[in-house]
Structures are given as C-alpha cells and as structure tokens.
Design an enzyme around this catalytic site. Structure first.
Site, PDB file in Angstrom:
ATOM      1  N   GLU A  91       8.546 -37.136 -25.465  1.00 46.04           N
ATOM      2  CA  GLU A  91       8.118 -37.077 -24.071  1.00 46.04           C
ATOM      3  C   GLU A  91       6.596 -37.106 -23.977  1.00 46.04           C
ATOM      4  O   GLU A  91       5.896 -36.552 -24.819  1.00 46.04           O
ATOM      5  CB  GLU A  91       8.617 -35.787 -23.415  1.00 46.04           C
ATOM      6  CG  GLU A  91      10.110 -35.679 -23.292  1.00 46.04           C
ATOM      7  CD  GLU A  91      10.550 -34.345 -22.702  1.00 46.04           C
ATOM      8  OE1 GLU A  91      11.761 -34.158 -22.551  1.00 46.04           O
ATOM      9  OE2 GLU A  91       9.677 -33.497 -22.394  1.00 46.04           O
ATOM     10  N   CYS A 104      -0.339 -35.143 -21.271  1.00 45.72           N
ATOM     11  CA  CYS A 104       0.171 -34.196 -22.255  1.00 45.72           C
ATOM     12  C   CYS A 104       0.976 -34.984 -23.276  1.00 45.72           C
ATOM     13  O   CYS A 104       1.955 -35.652 -22.923  1.00 45.72           O
ATOM     14  CB  CYS A 104       1.052 -33.138 -21.584  1.00 45.72           C
ATOM     15  SG  CYS A 104       1.798 -31.969 -22.750  1.00 45.72           S
ATOM     16  N   CYS A 111      11.034 -29.435 -33.093  1.00 51.16           N
ATOM     17  CA  CYS A 111      10.093 -28.354 -33.391  1.00 51.16           C
ATOM     18  C   CYS A 111      10.792 -27.275 -34.210  1.00 51.16           C
ATOM     19  O   CYS A 111      11.909 -26.872 -33.888  1.00 51.16           O
ATOM     20  CB  CYS A 111       9.559 -27.761 -32.092  1.00 51.16           C
ATOM     21  SG  CYS A 111       8.310 -26.472 -32.332  1.00 51.16           S
ATOM     22  N   CYS A 115      10.927 -21.169 -30.545  1.00 53.21           N
ATOM     23  CA  CYS A 115      10.677 -20.166 -29.498  1.00 53.21           C
ATOM     24  C   CYS A 115      11.902 -20.093 -28.593  1.00 53.21           C
ATOM     25  O   CYS A 115      12.423 -21.123 -28.161  1.00 53.21           O
ATOM     26  CB  CYS A 115       9.437 -20.537 -28.701  1.00 53.21           C
ATOM     27  SG  CYS A 115       7.914 -20.536 -29.691  1.00 53.21           S
ATOM     28  N   CYS A 118      12.094 -21.964 -25.087  1.00 53.66           N
ATOM     29  CA  CYS A 118      11.575 -23.343 -25.028  1.00 53.66           C
ATOM     30  C   CYS A 118      12.642 -24.384 -25.335  1.00 53.66           C
ATOM     31  O   CYS A 118      13.386 -24.255 -26.309  1.00 53.66           O
ATOM     32  CB  CYS A 118      10.414 -23.474 -26.013  1.00 53.66           C
ATOM     33  SG  CYS A 118       9.654 -25.104 -26.039  1.00 53.66           S
ATOM     34  N   CYS A 334       9.129 -28.624 -21.062  1.00 48.56           N
ATOM     35  CA  CYS A 334       8.873 -29.489 -22.210  1.00 48.56           C
ATOM     36  C   CYS A 334      10.123 -29.639 -23.058  1.00 48.56           C
ATOM     37  O   CYS A 334      10.721 -28.665 -23.499  1.00 48.56           O
ATOM     38  CB  CYS A 334       7.741 -28.880 -23.036  1.00 48.56           C
ATOM     39  SG  CYS A 334       7.269 -29.888 -24.431  1.00 48.56           S
TER      40      CYS A 334
END
Length: 350
Positions: A91, A104, A111, A115, A118, A334
């Site tokens: 993205e 961004c 990832c 977290c 997220c 995100c």
C-alpha cells in the site's frame, strides 16, 4: 540485473563509465525517469540506439501496477494497492496537508513486529522492499499528484506496512537516491521515518546525521502496557528505547516525534498521560496523538479521550498534537486494503 532506480546520480555515472557509456547519459536517464516518468529505455529519445541496447542488458525497471485505487470523499486521501512483479501487494498513500502533499510508503511486504492493534502485522513479513520498489512507490504518487492535483509532492513519511529499520540498508540507499537534485528533489528535512524501537538501528541512524526526521512508535507509557500490545518491547524495553532516543537527540540535535495511538481502556487514561509526561520530561520531542482506526481482526477500539489526554500532557509541559484524521471513508488503517485483497484471493481459490 540492477534496478535503474537503485542508483544515485554519481553512482549511475560510475556504473555507466565502467560499461563504456559516457557519464552524461546518467543525467539524461535521470531526466527521463524522474521528470518525465518514463519507465522504458526505448522511450528515451535523446539516447543512442547503441547505448539503449547496452542499458537494457544492464538495468531493469520495477514492474509495479495499481491494482486498486481508493479516494476518500471527505479529505481527498488517496490509497493505492500496488501489485509487484512477484505478485505481492503493498500500500502507498497520498495525503493533503496545509503545507502540501505527502506520501506514505511501505518498507516491507508484511511485518514481523506483530503489534496487536495493527493490520500490517496480521500477515508476517515475506521480504523487504527493494530500493527500486521504494522509489517506484514515490514516482507513482508523484505522477498522480502532478496529473490530478496540478501540484507537487513535497513530503514523505515511511510509515506504511513493515518496520523500516528492519530494512535498514535499502531504506538508507532510498534516502540517498531521493534527495538527488537531478532526481526526485525532496529535502531530507521533509522526510520522516518511523520505527517501533529497534534500538541499535536508531543509534546507527543517528550516526548517519542525514537530516531525515525520526518518529518512534511508542504507544504506551510503561513496559506492562507495551509488552501487551507490542511484542518488540520484550526485546527492546521502554527504557532502552528512550535511551536510544536520547542518543539520537544528543548526536543530531533534532527533535523526535513520539507516536501514540490512543486505544480505549488500554493506554488512554489520565494516569497513562501523567506517566507518559514523566517519561518524556525535558526531552527534545513532541507527542503525536493518533486516533485509532478499527481493525476488525482484533478487539481494540478507538478512545474518546483524546482531548483529555492532550490536556494532561499540556498541563505537564509536554508539547503534543492530535493528528487530523485521514481516510475515514476508505480502508484507513495501514495494511487493511492489502489484507482484504489477500483474503479475496484466498477465498477465490477455495
């Protein structure tokens, strides 16, 4: 074959000279790819056919296409779902602020930081973004702003999917390429990179003194809360992250942004605000309070105590802002758009 986007101008001149192509051709290439947005050597009309054939053997262009485009009807935020050459998705987001347009960019496919709040961490990292893929994201956003808004893209944040400092080498080379005056021409002072707290990399980044701004995703005022919502804290505890931040400030003399997502009944009480204020007292930093964008895959909710939290920080002499919400009518969090696409593809195979 190296990506043409992965070189600074001086590096490209050396590479061309090594392959018996005149150094000035590098400036012609930079003009074509960064000013005219050309992504094929065959379109570079002022370069000889002989050199074009050589270039095609030496360098590649990133094959990145827009799979989906979302535009927020309220604030004009633009979100791209981009399909990479290997079939993975990332993205990239364009946002409009009073100072201009900012992009961004994503640093990893997935990832590993995981977290809890997220969407990006719901699917683990497959690989790092290459320097060329970093640059291509910026070019796509730059071209969109120029074509659709008749304006310039002046700012950038590396806060998309992934942990940027877990892709440190490619990230730093990306910064070197993007600040080229004959390239994308963006000032390092208008770039911000965010990390969840990779201590050694924060210090290494400080030593570079490259003038790129640093943001630290803190999201908790103590180890107990941070351990629950950010597994990385069990490796790099809060005190180690703050010590690394102090080192960065000492070396660079630059202010650090502390990112703090407000999550209902998790980290948003007055007591949490007081604790955060004590943690940051006297440090060259400010707190960016961020409204939480709900992710359906977890049980966290947006806090309604943003103003109260802000007031407590202010009362305790901590500079803070409440981030203006962007992209509320699209997949704002995100990684959300990417997750939807991956689930869609998986369901199609069933």
């Amino acid at each position: 074959m190296n990506s043409i986007y992965s070189f600074t101008l001086q590096e490209l001149k050396k590479e061309l000279t090594k392959n018996n192509i005149k150094a000035f051709v590098a400036e012609q290439i930079f003009d074509w790819i960064y000013s005219k947005h050309v992504d094929s050597f065959d379109e570079m009309k002022n370069i000889s056919k002989e050199n074009i054939e050589k270039l095609k053997q030496l360098f590649s262009f990133e094959n990145m296409v827009v799979d989906k485009l979302q535009v927020d009807k309220h604030d004009g935020t633009v979100k791209f779902l981009l399909k990479l050459e290997d079939g993975n998705f990332i993205e990239t987001v364009i946002m409009k602020f009073n100072y201009g347009y900012s992009v961004c960019v994503t640093s990893q496919i997935g990832c590993n930081m995981a977290c809890k709040f997220c969407a990006s961490g719901l699917i683990r990292k497959k690989r790092n973004i290459t320097v060329g893929e970093f640059i291509k994201q910026f070019i796509i956003a730059k071209e969109y702003v120029e074509k659709n808004f008749n304006d310039k893209l002046t700012h950038m944040v590396v806060m998309g999917i992934g942990e940027p400092f877990d892709n440190f080498e490619n990230l730093i080379q990306f910064f070197e390429v993007i600040k080229q005056q004959k390239g994308l021409c963006i000032s390092p002072r208008k770039i911000t990179v965010s990390t969840c707290g990779l201590v050694e990399k924060i210090k290494e980044f400080a030593d570079l003194k490259n003038q790129v701004n640093l943001a630290i995703s803190l999201h908790a005022p103590n180890n107990e809360i941070r351990n629950k919502i950010m597994p990385i804290n069990k490796v790099y505890s809060l005190d180690k992250v703050i010590e690394a931040m102090d080192y960065y400030i000492k070396v660079t003399k630059r202010r650090v942004t502390i990112e703090y997502i407000l999550i209902k009944d998790v980290n948003d009480s007055d007591e949490n605000a007081v604790e955060l204020a004590k943690l940051l007292k006297g440090k060259l930093c400010y707190v960016n309070l961020i409204p939480y964008n709900k992710v359906v895959e977890n049980n966290y909710f947006r806090s309604v105590r943003g103003k109260q939290f802000f007031d407590v920080l202010k009362k305790n002499n901590i500079q803070a802002t409440i981030r203006l919400e962007r992209g509320s009518s699209i997949d704002a969090a995100c990684g959300q758009l990417r997750i939807k696409k991956i689930l869609e593809l998986r369901n199609a195979k069933v």
